[in-house]
Design an enzyme around this catalytic site. Sequence first.
Site, PDB file in Angstrom:
ATOM      1  N   GLY A  57     -23.933 -54.844 -81.007  1.00 57.91           N
ATOM      2  CA  GLY A  57     -22.770 -54.006 -81.286  1.00 57.91           C
ATOM      3  C   GLY A  57     -21.490 -54.782 -81.526  1.00 57.91           C
ATOM      4  O   GLY A  57     -20.447 -54.192 -81.792  1.00 57.91           O
ATOM      5  N   HIS A  58     -21.508 -56.109 -81.449  1.00 55.61           N
ATOM      6  CA  HIS A  58     -20.277 -56.912 -81.548  1.00 55.61           C
ATOM      7  C   HIS A  58     -20.493 -58.084 -82.486  1.00 55.61           C
ATOM      8  O   HIS A  58     -20.589 -59.217 -82.020  1.00 55.61           O
ATOM      9  CB  HIS A  58     -19.887 -57.418 -80.165  1.00 55.61           C
ATOM     10  CG  HIS A  58     -18.468 -57.854 -80.068  1.00 55.61           C
ATOM     11  ND1 HIS A  58     -18.058 -59.131 -80.344  1.00 55.61           N
ATOM     12  CD2 HIS A  58     -17.363 -57.179 -79.708  1.00 55.61           C
ATOM     13  CE1 HIS A  58     -16.755 -59.230 -80.132  1.00 55.61           C
ATOM     14  NE2 HIS A  58     -16.316 -58.055 -79.741  1.00 55.61           N
ATOM     15  N   PHE A  59     -20.519 -58.063 -83.596  1.00 56.56           N
ATOM     16  CA  PHE A  59     -20.567 -57.010 -84.602  1.00 56.56           C
ATOM     17  C   PHE A  59     -21.835 -57.250 -85.386  1.00 56.56           C
ATOM     18  O   PHE A  59     -22.078 -58.387 -85.781  1.00 56.56           O
ATOM     19  CB  PHE A  59     -19.329 -57.074 -85.484  1.00 56.56           C
ATOM     20  CG  PHE A  59     -18.046 -56.948 -84.708  1.00 56.56           C
ATOM     21  CD1 PHE A  59     -17.598 -55.700 -84.297  1.00 56.56           C
ATOM     22  CD2 PHE A  59     -17.306 -58.067 -84.356  1.00 56.56           C
ATOM     23  CE1 PHE A  59     -16.408 -55.569 -83.589  1.00 56.56           C
ATOM     24  CE2 PHE A  59     -16.121 -57.942 -83.642  1.00 56.56           C
ATOM     25  CZ  PHE A  59     -15.666 -56.693 -83.250  1.00 56.56           C
TER      26      PHE A  59
END
Length: 155
Positions: A57-59
């Site tokens: 999720g990052h990224f």
Amino acid sequence: MTEEATTTLSSADIIEIMKLLPHRYPFLMVDKIIEIDGDNSAIGIKNVTVNEPHFTGHFPEAPIMPGVLLIEGMAQTAGAICAKKEGQPGNLVYFMTIENARFRKPVVPGDRVEFHVAKHKQRGNIWKFHCDAKVDGAVVAEADIGAMIVRKEQA
């Protein structure tokens, strides 16, 4: 643990680190400690891989290690110094303060981060450290952190 044992450790592999720190996957941010100078300083290593859960999720399209995890790696390296010095099972090292944090350059999968941690001062069970995170010799993040050693039964 004898005074000699606390000052002669020159490095620590993951097994030794797991004896010193309570952190485990996915939150253990130090893979190895390549240099320990008594209770004065240490250099911890983090090998950054794309397989780490925070990169989902990052990224996803441009993975960057979250800055807070760089700070955590610094704190864990400092915690290993405290734990090695105190040498008492049942003690916990609590991260207390962060000051002067700066993030200079992104850390990405494939990087090898070195956490350079130096004790600035110690008073009783309170420790202060200056920390630099480096990749290929360049500072990517820095901070001054404080830690407190607490007996597990008091936590």
